[in-house]
Scaffold this motif. Structure first.
Motif, short mmCIF file in Angstrom:
data_model
loop_
_atom_site.label_atom_id
_atom_site.label_comp_id
_atom_site.label_asym_id
_atom_site.label_seq_id
_atom_site.Cartn_x
_atom_site.Cartn_y
_atom_site.Cartn_z
N ASP A 40 63.23 11.30 86.80
CA ASP A 40 62.10 10.64 87.45
C ASP A 40 61.93 11.26 88.84
OD1 ASP A 40 60.06 9.03 88.26
OD2 ASP A 40 61.20 7.17 88.31
N ALA A 41 61.01 12.23 88.93
CA ALA A 41 60.78 12.93 90.20
C ALA A 41 59.89 12.08 91.08
CB ALA A 41 60.15 14.30 89.94
N ARG A 42 60.50 11.30 91.95
CA ARG A 42 59.73 10.43 92.84
C ARG A 42 60.18 10.63 94.28
NH1 ARG A 42 62.59 5.15 90.24
NH2 ARG A 42 64.27 4.86 91.77
N ASN A 83 58.23 17.78 87.12
CA ASN A 83 58.15 18.03 88.56
C ASN A 83 59.53 18.22 89.17
OD1 ASN A 83 55.43 17.79 88.37
ND2 ASN A 83 55.33 15.70 89.12
N GLY A 84 60.50 17.42 88.72
CA GLY A 84 61.85 17.56 89.25
C GLY A 84 62.48 18.89 88.90
N GLU A 85 62.32 19.33 87.67
CA GLU A 85 62.87 20.61 87.26
C GLU A 85 62.19 21.76 88.00
OE1 GLU A 85 65.58 22.93 85.31
OE2 GLU A 85 65.41 20.74 85.22
N GLN A 86 60.88 21.63 88.20
CA GLN A 86 60.16 22.67 88.94
C GLN A 86 60.62 22.72 90.40
OE1 GLN A 86 58.13 24.64 87.38
NE2 GLN A 86 57.51 25.88 89.13
N ALA A 87 60.87 21.55 90.99
CA ALA A 87 61.35 21.52 92.38
C ALA A 87 62.74 22.12 92.50
CB ALA A 87 61.33 20.08 92.89
#
Length: 540
Positions: free
Chosen positions: A359-361, A441-445
């Motif tokens: 959970d990319a928050r 989004n988390g993996e990309q970050a």
């Protein structure tokens, strides 16, 4: 259908009777006033039946003639009533459709054809017509008349309640709702409105009593009633926590029995146990709710249950929560924060990155920035995580009717609705852009994280193998603060390091005993010091 069957049965019975007499012939002799009358039994039966039919026909004719004036009057009255009801139906449909002209016309026609005392719907049609035309005072008067009539009291009170709400007269609306709830507790709108008003005023005991009346009247189903009662008990427990922790704990535990996943009730019960230094029962309550609904507040309360625990003890308690609810974002974040406090940066980073993949928050990236700052201090990587946090969705919070609160409240401050707060992400948040559609989004970050750069805390001396190139630099002629001729300056050395940096410097003077360099303010200049005058570079 039943009448047809009865008629058929009578005809069959009559035919069976005649057939039975025909199979059993006989003679009937009647001696009446000296005369002897003889006939067969079949003829006598036929005469009896004909006589009965004749009497019935004569009776019907006489009755019809006698009641004909009343029948005629009733016919015309029924015809007039039917026309009135047709006009009333047309008017109600027109009022519902917003046709004020037709509704007013039909209201006048129905009032002329039907008595308003006999049909209360005429008052409703006139009130609705007045509302459509914008005549709120006239509509309010109609509703007041309806409220005085026992037959239309509920309808009139509802109209007055809606008008009071429209005008913003909350106190009048509350009175109308309570009056309707007292007279008819089975009305859902009255009971709900009264319940919300009592909750806004903090009268939790009265609200619970009214809820019980609703439950008995079957206004609410069992599940909804239990949820509402759990919210009311939690609200009352929150008010009693400071003054009477034991009563607050009893209400909170009762609320948890009705709604096992109610996080605010679990927190209140745990805080009450903490006040009594009963950490074991408090932990049991928090663990029970954590299994059903992991929450950040529960995690913080559980990890910091004992104020004297070390950071390693808190990390162990965080591991306990993760074991109870594995593969959960909140569990990973609790362990990551506890590991950061314990300065176990590797483990904190691993848990936080796992949470980012799930959970990319915003909170996850801020935690990664804190870990980066505490472990490496690399400003590039810190700025990377902060940038990701700006684009990421916000963390879940207590949201009700667009209002975001830092704590749970039983009633919405916007609409006054009971049990309106939900634990979810606030509205209006856009997810950050994802360059690769197959990656989160988390993996990309994580993949775009810049490499770790060398951080220089203090300037290092030049290495021994650096090459020194000497060149003379002619200083510019300037005016000095004191009147003395410009003295000859020593040559300036250009130092070239391995990093291809050129530094203009003179021969390094002997270190001053005051922290290795002269102070920023050298004081009054000593004119007799020849060395100082030769090595000093005048800027003015």
């Amino acid at each position: 259908m039943i009448r047809i069957l009865i008629f058929a049965v009578l005809v069959l019975a009559l035919g069976f009777g005649f057939s039975w007499l025909a199979d059993r012939p006989g003679e009937l002799s009647i001696l009446w006033q000296g005369k002897l009358v003889e006939m067969s039994l079949m003829v006598a039966a036929s005469l009896v039946v004909a006589l009965v039919a004749a009497v019935m026909i004569v009776w019907w004719l006489v009755r019809t003639i006698w009641t004909s004036p009343h029948s005629v009057t009733r016919y015309f009255r029924a015809r007039k009533r039917d026309r009135g009801y047709q006009a009333l139906s047309t008017g109600l449909i027109a009022a519902g459709a917003g046709n004020a002209v037709l509704a007013a016309k039909m209201a006048a026609r129905s009032r002329g054809l039907i008595s308003a005392d006999q049909e209360p719907l005429i008052h409703l049609l006139e009130a609705q017509t007045a509302l459509i035309e914008g005549k709120h005072d006239a509509a309010r008067k109609k509703f007041e008349l309806m409220a005085d009539d026992p037959e239309t009291r509920e309808l009139g009170l509802r109209g007055l309640y809606l008008e009071a709400r429209r005008l913003g007269a909350n106190e009048a609306a509350r009175q109308y709702a309570e009056q309707a709830a007292e007279k008819a507790p089975y009305l859902p709108w009255a009971a709900q409105a009264t319940l919300e008003y009592r909750c806004q005023a903090g009268h939790w005991d009265d609200a619970i009593r009214l809820l019980e009346q609703q439950r008995v009247a079957h206004v609410l189903d069992k599940k909804a009633a239990e949820r509402t009662k759990a919210v009311l008990l939690t609200a009352r427990a929150g008010d009693l926590l400071e003054a009477d922790p034991k009563a607050a704990r009893n209400d909170a535990l009762a609320a948890l029995k009705l709604a096992p996943g109610l996080v605010p009730a679990a927190l209140i019960a745990a805080r009450s146990y903490f006040r009594e230094d009963n950490t074991r029962k408090a932990s049991a309550v928090l663990e029970q709710v954590w299994k059903m609904a992991p929450d950040a507040e529960i995690g913080r309360a559980y990890v910091r249950a004992r104020s004297g625990d070390s950071v390693l003890d808190r990390l162990k308690r965080a591991d306990r929560l993760e074991a109870l609810k594995p593969n959960n974002v909140e569990s990973l974040l609790v362990v990551a924060r506890a590991a950061l406090d314990a300065r176990q940066f590797g483990r904190a980073r691993a848990k936080a990155e796992a949470a980012a993949r799930m959970d990319a928050r915003e909170g996850v990236f801020l935690l990664l920035a804190d870990i980066e700052e505490a472990e490496t201090g690399d400003q590039g990587r810190i700025r990377h995580w902060l940038a990701q946090a700006l684009r990421a969705p916000r963390d879940p919070a207590w949201v009700a009717d667009g209002f975001v609160s830092d704590k749970w409240l039983p009633v919405s401050p916007v609409t006054g609705r009971l049990d309106a707060f939900e634990w979810k992400a606030p509205f209006g948040q856009l997810d950050g852009p994802v360059e690769d559609g197959s990656l989160s989004n988390g993996e990309q970050a994580l993949r775009s994280l810049p490499p770790l750069s060398a951080v220089e805390s203090e300037p290092e001396p030049f290495p021994e193998e650096e090459k020194v190139i000497e060149a003379e630099v002619v200083p510019a002629r300037t005016e000095t603060l004191i009147a003395e001729p410009l003295r000859e300056q020593p040559p300036v050395k250009l130092v070239k390091t391995e990093k291809a940096e050129t530094v203009a410097t003179r021969e390094k003077p002997a270190p001053d005993p005051f922290f290795g360099r002269p102070p920023d303010d050298p004081g009054v200049k000593n004119r007799d010091s020849e060395t100082d005058s030769k090595t000093r570079l005048r800027l003015f």
